[in-house]
Design an enzyme around this catalytic site. Structure first.
Site, PDB file in Angstrom:
ATOM      1  N   GLU A   1      -5.177  -3.947  11.187  1.00  0.00           N
ATOM      2  CA  GLU A   1      -4.117  -2.942  11.309  1.00  0.00           C
ATOM      3  C   GLU A   1      -4.364  -2.113  12.563  1.00  0.00           C
ATOM      4  O   GLU A   1      -5.157  -1.152  12.531  1.00  0.00           O
ATOM      5  CB  GLU A   1      -4.126  -2.005  10.095  1.00  0.00           C
ATOM      6  CG  GLU A   1      -3.826  -2.673   8.777  1.00  0.00           C
ATOM      7  CD  GLU A   1      -3.299  -1.679   7.754  1.00  0.00           C
ATOM      8  OE1 GLU A   1      -2.173  -1.870   7.278  1.00  0.00           O
ATOM      9  OE2 GLU A   1      -3.995  -0.698   7.449  1.00  0.00           O
TER      10      GLU A   1
ATOM     11  N   GLY B   1       2.758   3.044  10.822  1.00  0.00           N
ATOM     12  CA  GLY B   1       3.759   4.096  10.628  1.00  0.00           C
ATOM     13  C   GLY B   1       4.536   4.463  11.886  1.00  0.00           C
ATOM     14  O   GLY B   1       5.298   5.432  11.890  1.00  0.00           O
TER      15      GLY B   1
ATOM     16  N   SER C   1       3.643  -1.331  10.659  1.00  0.00           N
ATOM     17  CA  SER C   1       5.096  -1.372  10.867  1.00  0.00           C
ATOM     18  C   SER C   1       5.722  -2.731  10.525  1.00  0.00           C
ATOM     19  O   SER C   1       6.628  -3.192  11.229  1.00  0.00           O
ATOM     20  CB  SER C   1       5.448  -0.945  12.295  1.00  0.00           C
ATOM     21  OG  SER C   1       5.098   0.409  12.490  1.00  0.00           O
TER      22      SER C   1
ATOM     23  N   ASN D   1       0.863  -1.183   0.000  1.00  0.00           N
ATOM     24  CA  ASN D   1       0.000   0.000   0.000  1.00  0.00           C
ATOM     25  C   ASN D   1       0.896   1.228   0.000  1.00  0.00           C
ATOM     26  O   ASN D   1       1.480   1.582   1.026  1.00  0.00           O
ATOM     27  CB  ASN D   1      -0.906  -0.015   1.245  1.00  0.00           C
ATOM     28  CG  ASN D   1      -1.723   1.265   1.358  1.00  0.00           C
ATOM     29  OD1 ASN D   1      -1.796   2.055   0.407  1.00  0.00           O
ATOM     30  ND2 ASN D   1      -2.345   1.468   2.507  1.00  0.00           N
TER      31      ASN D   1
ATOM     32  N   HIS E   1      -9.685   1.590   5.339  1.00  0.00           N
ATOM     33  CA  HIS E   1      -8.370   1.875   5.928  1.00  0.00           C
ATOM     34  C   HIS E   1      -8.539   2.965   6.993  1.00  0.00           C
ATOM     35  O   HIS E   1      -9.316   3.913   6.807  1.00  0.00           O
ATOM     36  CB  HIS E   1      -7.372   2.313   4.849  1.00  0.00           C
ATOM     37  CG  HIS E   1      -5.964   2.321   5.356  1.00  0.00           C
ATOM     38  ND1 HIS E   1      -5.485   3.307   6.179  1.00  0.00           N
ATOM     39  CD2 HIS E   1      -4.946   1.434   5.192  1.00  0.00           C
ATOM     40  CE1 HIS E   1      -4.227   3.031   6.500  1.00  0.00           C
ATOM     41  NE2 HIS E   1      -3.877   1.902   5.914  1.00  0.00           N
TER      42      HIS E   1
HETATM   43  P1  13P Z   1       3.131   0.940   7.701  1.00  0.00           P
HETATM   44  O1  13P Z   1       3.585  -0.401   7.187  1.00  0.00           O
HETATM   45  O2  13P Z   1       3.879   2.084   7.111  1.00  0.00           O
HETATM   46  O3  13P Z   1       3.065   0.955   9.192  1.00  0.00           O
HETATM   47  O4  13P Z   1       1.610   1.147   7.173  1.00  0.00           O
HETATM   48  C1  13P Z   1       0.686   0.155   7.411  1.00  0.00           C
HETATM   49  C2  13P Z   1      -0.520   0.466   6.615  1.00  0.00           C
HETATM   50  O5  13P Z   1      -1.273   1.354   6.951  1.00  0.00           O
HETATM   51  C3  13P Z   1      -0.736  -0.316   5.403  1.00  0.00           C
HETATM   52  O6  13P Z   1      -2.049  -0.175   4.949  1.00  0.00           O
END
Ligand code: 13P
Length: 242
Positions: free
Chosen positions: A161, A167, A205, A5, A93
């Site tokens: 998630e 992030g 992450s 993504n 999301h």
């Molecule tokens: P990260 O892998 O950057 O933490 O993002 C996860 C995410 O939101 C994927 O949809």
């Protein structure tokens, strides 16, 4: 299923070099889809390039809008995604939920719409930090899952998630992921009457350093990767380890 993504990152040049690199460095496995979700403006280019180089990568959209609302400036309908050969779409999301105030009703319409055009929804759920701290994660996720009641489990993938892990550099630890994924699967069977066990992928992450450990659990059916998916070498390595 391993999903890249890209969120609002990249350029046409980067899409081009990423797709070429990943396509020639993957050890593709038909039981483990490799899905690329670029920004919407690069879907058309990605779709053409995937065909041109016979890439094993499948195309996913980061969003869809409900086609019932034709007066939606900037909207993308399921028919438009179909025309772009998108086979998958992220729905719900946490960033979309937060910035566009998506509620259960609108998310359900999006899932219905995607399915009418045979586009597979990857339905994202996850709790914020305060819900985790209050030990209310399971109830919170059940409320997000309820809208899946009338859908066929084979057609939908769930992406768990945890918002606090997105992030942040801090992935959820394995025992936590395992417990939550197992709860999601049980809830879908028991309360939503899903006939088959639903697939649940983890996001938040994910990196080259932690992907193998996360995937080692039988409750984890794949990964949804943000930041670490931008680098084609890292992403290909993660896919090949999965
Ligand atoms: P990260 O892998 O950057 O933490 O993002 C996860 C995410 O939101 C994927 O949809």
């Amino acid at each position: 299923m391993i999903v890249a993504n890209w969120k609002m990152n990249g350029s046409k040049e980067e899409v081009d070099s990423w797709l070429r690199f990943v396509s020639s460095n993957l050890s593709p496995n038909i039981d483990n889809l490799c899905i690329f979700c670029p920004p919407s403006c690069y879907l058309d280019y990605s779709s053409s390039l995937i065909k041109e180089i016979s890439s094993p990568v499948q195309l996913g959209s980061q969003n869809i809008n409900f086609s019932g609302n034709s007066a939606l400036t900037g909207g993308i309908s399921s028919q438009m995604l179909k025309d772009l050969s998108a086979e998958h779409v992220l729905i719900g999301h946490s960033e979309q939920r937060q910035y566009f105030n998506e509620d259960n009703d609108s998310l359900k319409s999006k899932i219905t719409d995607a399915l009418t055009k045979d586009i597979s929804p990857i339905f994202c759920i996850g709790e914020p930090q305060e819900i985790k701290t209050d030990n209310r994660t399971k109830d919170y996720l059940c409320r997000q899952l309820e809208i899946l009641e009338s859908f066929d489990s084979n057609l939908i993938t769930i992406a768990y998630e945890p918002i606090w892990a997105i992030g942040s550099g801090e992935n959820a630890d394995n025992s936590y992921i395992e417990e939550v994924h197992s709860h999601i699967k049980e809830f879908c069977c028991r309360e939503l009457n899903f006939k088959e066990k639903v697939s649940v992928v983890y996001g938040g992450s994910v990196k080259l350093e932690n992907c193998e450990e996360i995937l080692s659990s039988s409750e984890v059916d794949g990964l949804l990767i943000g930041g670490a998916s931008l680098d084609p070498d890292t992403f290909s390595k993660i896919y090949n380890l999965s």
